[in-house]
Design a protein around this motif. Structure first.
Motif, PDB file in Angstrom:
ATOM      1  N   GLY A  91       2.487  -8.398  -6.034  1.00 30.86           N
ATOM      2  CA  GLY A  91       2.815  -6.993  -5.811  1.00 30.86           C
ATOM      3  C   GLY A  91       3.908  -6.501  -6.733  1.00 30.86           C
ATOM      4  O   GLY A  91       3.844  -5.374  -7.244  1.00 30.86           O
ATOM      5  N   GLU A 134       0.829  -1.209   0.000  1.00 29.74           N
ATOM      6  CA  GLU A 134       0.000   0.000   0.000  1.00 29.74           C
ATOM      7  C   GLU A 134       0.859   1.254   0.000  1.00 29.74           C
ATOM      8  O   GLU A 134       0.565   2.238  -0.695  1.00 29.74           O
ATOM      9  N   ASP A 168       3.920   1.538  -1.170  1.00 31.25           N
ATOM     10  CA  ASP A 168       4.527   1.674  -2.495  1.00 31.25           C
ATOM     11  C   ASP A 168       3.513   2.202  -3.510  1.00 31.25           C
ATOM     12  O   ASP A 168       3.854   2.984  -4.397  1.00 31.25           O
ATOM     13  N   LEU A 169       2.274   1.771  -3.400  1.00 27.56           N
ATOM     14  CA  LEU A 169       1.245   2.227  -4.326  1.00 27.56           C
ATOM     15  C   LEU A 169       0.925   3.707  -4.116  1.00 27.56           C
ATOM     16  O   LEU A 169       0.730   4.450  -5.085  1.00 27.56           O
ATOM     17  N   ARG A 203       3.062   5.992  -5.832  1.00 29.24           N
ATOM     18  CA  ARG A 203       2.829   6.043  -7.282  1.00 29.24           C
ATOM     19  C   ARG A 203       1.487   6.690  -7.620  1.00 29.24           C
ATOM     20  O   ARG A 203       1.093   6.735  -8.787  1.00 29.24           O
ATOM     21  N   LEU A 249       2.391  -0.501 -13.109  1.00 36.09           N
ATOM     22  CA  LEU A 249       2.126   0.906 -12.809  1.00 36.09           C
ATOM     23  C   LEU A 249       3.342   1.775 -13.106  1.00 36.09           C
ATOM     24  O   LEU A 249       3.210   2.893 -13.613  1.00 36.09           O
ATOM     25  N   LEU A 290       2.357  -5.966 -10.135  1.00 42.53           N
ATOM     26  CA  LEU A 290       1.470  -4.804 -10.110  1.00 42.53           C
ATOM     27  C   LEU A 290       2.268  -3.503 -10.149  1.00 42.53           C
ATOM     28  O   LEU A 290       1.966  -2.589 -10.934  1.00 42.53           O
ATOM     29  N   LEU A 291       3.299  -3.413  -9.321  1.00 39.55           N
ATOM     30  CA  LEU A 291       4.120  -2.204  -9.303  1.00 39.55           C
ATOM     31  C   LEU A 291       4.846  -2.005 -10.631  1.00 39.55           C
ATOM     32  O   LEU A 291       5.014  -0.874 -11.093  1.00 39.55           O
ATOM     33  N   ARG A 340       4.740   9.857  -7.658  1.00 39.82           N
ATOM     34  CA  ARG A 340       3.508  10.286  -6.983  1.00 39.82           C
ATOM     35  C   ARG A 340       2.987  11.603  -7.537  1.00 39.82           C
ATOM     36  O   ARG A 340       1.781  11.866  -7.490  1.00 39.82           O
ATOM     37  N   PHE A 379      -1.643   5.749  -6.214  1.00 37.83           N
ATOM     38  CA  PHE A 379      -2.736   4.786  -6.247  1.00 37.83           C
ATOM     39  C   PHE A 379      -3.085   4.351  -4.821  1.00 37.83           C
ATOM     40  O   PHE A 379      -2.209   4.251  -3.955  1.00 37.83           O
ATOM     41  N   VAL A 385      -5.732   1.471  -2.516  1.00 38.77           N
ATOM     42  CA  VAL A 385      -6.277   0.121  -2.597  1.00 38.77           C
ATOM     43  C   VAL A 385      -7.661   0.121  -1.968  1.00 38.77           C
ATOM     44  O   VAL A 385      -7.848   0.650  -0.860  1.00 38.77           O
TER      45      VAL A 385
END
Length: 864
Positions: free
Chosen positions: A78, A48, A50-51, A54, A85, A81-82, A693, A56, A58
């Motif tokens: 993960g 989360e 890391d997202l 970027r 993205l 997914l990363l 980000r 995003f 969850v």
């Protein structure tokens, strides 16, 4: 400072998971067991984090599902997914600028810095004191360019390339020293406007169903797909199509270019010709469909914008194509062949047309007219004469076949100002009539416009929605003061804008108003046939977003923003433009340059921020330095920081961002090339140079052009207008100051065009959808306030549409009740099953809602 990220090749085709992630915001997980939650919870928290870095978030359901994955499965999921993205954002590449402490260490005097480089290049000698500072023993060559560099004059902890030629050097070269750590970015820095909440997609069955849904959405569009949608189409066909079982294939694919790609995909497996050939021939309705298919099979463009050398055609396919042509009206086939005679003559060679003259006489007749085949006493001539006699309007009494051409009839009548004579053939092709509406109204004049308007009323119900919208915008803008000039976007492989003087006489206001009303009423009529809604909500800010047009040349982008759209720049934040590219074996050494041209309110050039002038107005605009090569695997990156307040104080009104290929290498030959925009909260020297980000837009540079004009910033108005066009350049050594005058004309005319109303906005389109489909419409304003409009019992749809936006409003309605929503940002909790469009989907869940794209809003108005 070098940024690191999980990497996958960004130049490769995205797989199905990546396509669905970008299109739906959905994540598809492998099977999980109920015992892994406690073991994986910490890993989910890290993912989360890391997202968020970027841009995003969850969803609760996705977080819960992730927690039940086994640790090793969570790690693999993960990581993938990363990686997907990072590829979308551009964070999968190294982004080290020339000056690693940018913008702090960028020289204040570009000329002085250039002088030092020239003196070093010309006068520096090995084993001699430095010509600049006199230090002995500090001069050494750098690899591989071998320039002699003084480590006392040039800081190896700041430079990321040779200080003399700015080419990348060996990372192990002793001149390069570890970079000083940059101040850490604030953990509280703002999230991007494009922030999206990722949702749980489901298992393999749901994944396949979603792929089929997205595939059907693309197949339903009547216009040409964008390059990004074209890429997605290939992945969706592989994931949702089946060459052996064609139950998924619609009976009609309205998009001609899309149809060619799908049919070519069907024909890739020759062992299934018994299934695919009947389906292919059933979908070929015009001769041009055949040419598009052959072009795609040969690796060419279905838009027929380039001449493609046709590959061999297998005999079964050859017969199937001739059979399809034979079943069409010979006159229509001959018309299509006459539009592109050179290409069709090449097709005739591949299809061996006359070999099958007895079996497919109508097809042979059309090709005989194209090739001016002489008629004699042979068997072929007899077949051609008999076939021509059976076809009305084709003359075979002389030495050759002669077919009267529809285009000749139209152009002859228009040249003679014979409006009734032009309306007769144009009425047989309603799309062409609507495209020529402006010309017809000019020729008819105010006293003779009624026949044109009557023909328009009859044609409008049979015309593609994009043609209706284009004509509506064009006609209504002709009653306003003239624009600086006419702008054309000819069909082609790149988005080139051509500008000429507008020599047309103005349209009669009454006739133009009636034409606009006819077109608007037709759009409303079509929208009313779509599923109804009790409450519709739309954002007033969508008025700045242009309804999509000319998507064929749109750049692949993180945010799908139609060309010409204007969005606000967030208050109190700075802009950072970025560029990254990587050379290929085909391109050789390539020097791309990120540049900004600065203009005052009269579009007079007041300065630049580029490699020739790395600072404008001190810190008002700062360039990161000119890298002149981009060898793999790292490539090169350049940045420009813009402080809008400081630029405004210096008299700058417009800032135009452009990327030039200095040594004239086409972008398409590079292994990787993209550019974009960050919107930042903190000072430029804080945090990573490239912060995923804070990326708001990232777009690919993949066209055959050498100059890309991406956007224009209105400094005073605090807005950004997305242009995404190619600037025509010739020669080499391209630099923004050499093209400033042409850039000013291009940006000024495009800005005037898109602000004039000549292009229908997405806000207008959303309003027409809402007025025709809902009894209550809620308009949400920029400050969060709303205005509600309720359709009265006796109020017609056109009157209701015209009233929406008026100061007088009705009793408020709750936007959370809306089952039809057109939003700039999807930050409203909508009921399940609602239909929604959002430029930035934010928290809207594609699994619970019927999500639409801007192109879908247009395509939904297809005539039925």
């Amino acid at each position: 400072m070098t940024t690191t990220a999980t990497t996958i090749p960004s130049s490769g085709q995205r797989n199905l998971d990546a396509v669905l992630l970008l299109r739906r915001g959905s994540v598809y997980l492998p099977a999980s067991g109920p015992s892994a939650a406690s073991e994986s919870l910490a890993g989910v928290t890290l993912l989360e984090s890391d997202l968020i870095d970027r841009g995003f978030l969850v969803s609760a359901r996705l977080r819960e599902a992730l927690a039940f994955l086994a640790p090793e499965v969570l790690s693999a999921t993960g990581t993938a997914l990363l990686a997907h993205l990072d590829t979308q954002i551009g964070a999968d590449r190294d982004h080290t600028p020339l000056f690693r402490r940018f913008p702090q260490s960028v020289p204040g005097d570009t000329l002085a810095f250039w002088t030092d480089r020239v003196l070093t290049l010309l006068l520096q000698a090995p084993e001699q004191p430095c010509v600049l500072c006199g230090t002995l023993g500090s001069v050494h060559p750098v690899a591989p360019c071998a320039h002699l560099v003084c480590s006392a004059c040039f800081d190896g902890a700041d430079f990321a390339a040779c200080p003399i030629c700015h080419r990348r050097i060996d990372p192990a070269d002793p001149f390069l020293r570890p970079a000083k750590a940059r101040p850490a970015a604030s953990a509280r820095r703002g999230l991007p406007t494009r922030l999206r909440v990722l949702s749980l997609g489901g298992g393999p069955t749901v994944r396949h169903a979603h792929a089929v849904h997205e595939l059907n959405t693309l197949l339903a569009r009547s216009g040409a797909l964008s390059p990004q949608d074209t890429d997605d189409l290939g992945a969706l066909l592989d994931g949702g199509g089946d060459r052996a079982n064609l139950g998924w294939l619609p009976e009609n694919i309205p998009g001609r270019e899309t149809k060619a790609r799908v049919l070519s995909w069907l024909l890739e497996d020759r062992s299934l010709f018994n299934v695919s050939l009947p389906a292919v021939t059933a979908h070929l309705t015009t001769a041009t469909d055949v040419l598009r298919l052959l072009s795609v099979r040969s690796g060419g463009d279905p838009g027929l914008t380039d001449a493609t050398r046709l590959t061999a055609v297998p005999r079964p396919l050859r017969r199937a194509l001739l059979q399809a042509l034979d079943g069409m009206t010979p006159q229509m086939v001959a018309e299509d062949l006459n539009r592109r005679p050179g290409r069709w003559k090449a097709v005739a060679e591949r299809l061996h047309v006359y070999e099958y003259a007895d079996r497919y006489p109508n097809a042979s007749l059309a090709f005989a007219a194209l090739r001016s085949t002489p008629l004699g006493n042979d068997a072929l001539s007899a077949v051609l004469r008999d076939t021509a006699q059976a076809a009305n309007g084709i003359d075979a009494d002389g030495d050759t076949i002669r077919v009267p051409l529809w285009a000749t009839e139209v152009e002859t009548a228009l040249a003679a100002a014979d409006v009734p004579g032009a309306l007769t053939p144009l009425s047989r092709r309603p799309g062409e009539l609507v495209r020529r509406l402006d010309h017809l109204l000019r020729l008819a004049g105010p006293d003779g416009s009624e026949p044109v308007l009557a023909a328009l009323r009859a044609a409008a119900p049979r015309v593609a929605p994009a043609v209706l919208l284009s004509a509506l915008g064009a006609v209504r803008s002709r009653t306003q003061p003239p624009l600086p000039g006419r702008v054309f976007f000819p069909k082609g492989a790149t988005a080139r804008a051509y500008i000429t003087q507008d020599e047309r006489v103005p349209l009669d206001p009454g006739a133009a108003e009636t034409a606009v009303r006819i077109l608007t009423d037709e759009i409303l009529r079509r929208a009313a046939t779509l599923p109804a809604a009790d409450v519709a909500v739309l954002d007033a800010e969508l008025g700045g977003v242009i309804a999509p047009f000319a998507e064929r040349t749109a750049s692949r982008a993180l945010v799908t923003l139609p060309r010409g759209s204007e969005l606000p720049v967030p208050d109190g934040r700075a802009l950072r433009l970025f560029l990254h590219w990587m050379e290929s074996a085909e391109s050789g050494r390539t020097d791309l340059d990120l540049s900004v041209a600065l203009f005052n309110e009269r579009w007079e050039h007041v300065g630049t921020c580029a490699y020739t002038n790395v600072r404008f107005g001190g810190d008002a605009a700062v360039h990161s330095g000119d890298l002149t090569s981009a060898p793999p695997p790292h490539g090169s990156s350049e940045f420009v920081d813009l402080d809008l307040d400081k630029l405004a104080s210096l008299g700058v009104r417009y800032a135009v961002s452009v990327v030039y290929s200095y040594n004239n290498v086409p972008f398409v030959t590079l292994d990787d090339a993209f550019a974009g925009l960050m919107v930042r909260d903190e000072p430029g020297s804080t945090g990573a140079v490239f912060d995923a980000r804070q990326v708001e837009q990232r777009y690919d540079l993949t066209s055959a052009s050498r100059a890309s004009v991406s956007l224009v910033v209105d400094v005073a108005g605090r807005t950004m207008r997305w242009l995404d066009v190619a600037q025509g350049v010739t020669g080499t050594h391209h630099a923004v100051h050499r093209h400033a005058d042409g850039l000013a004309v291009l940006a000024e005319y495009l800005t005037a065009l898109f602000a004039s109303g000549a292009r229908v906005s997405l806000g207008e389109l959303a309003l027409w959808h809402a007025a025709a489909r809902a009894r209550t419409v809620v308009v949400r304003h920029h400050d969060g306030s709303t205005s509600t409009y309720r359709r009265q019992a006796e109020e017609g749809v056109p009157a209701f549409a015209e009233r929406i936006g008026a100061p007088s409003t009705d009793d408020p309605a709750d936007v959370r009740d809306a089952t039809l929503a057109h939003l700039l940002r999807g930050d409203i909790a909508l009921p399940d099953g609602a239909e929604a469009y959002a430029l930035h989907p934010a928290e809207l869940d594609a699994a619970a809602l019927r999500m639409r794209s801007a192109s879908d809003l247009v395509a939904s108005l297809t005539a039925r």
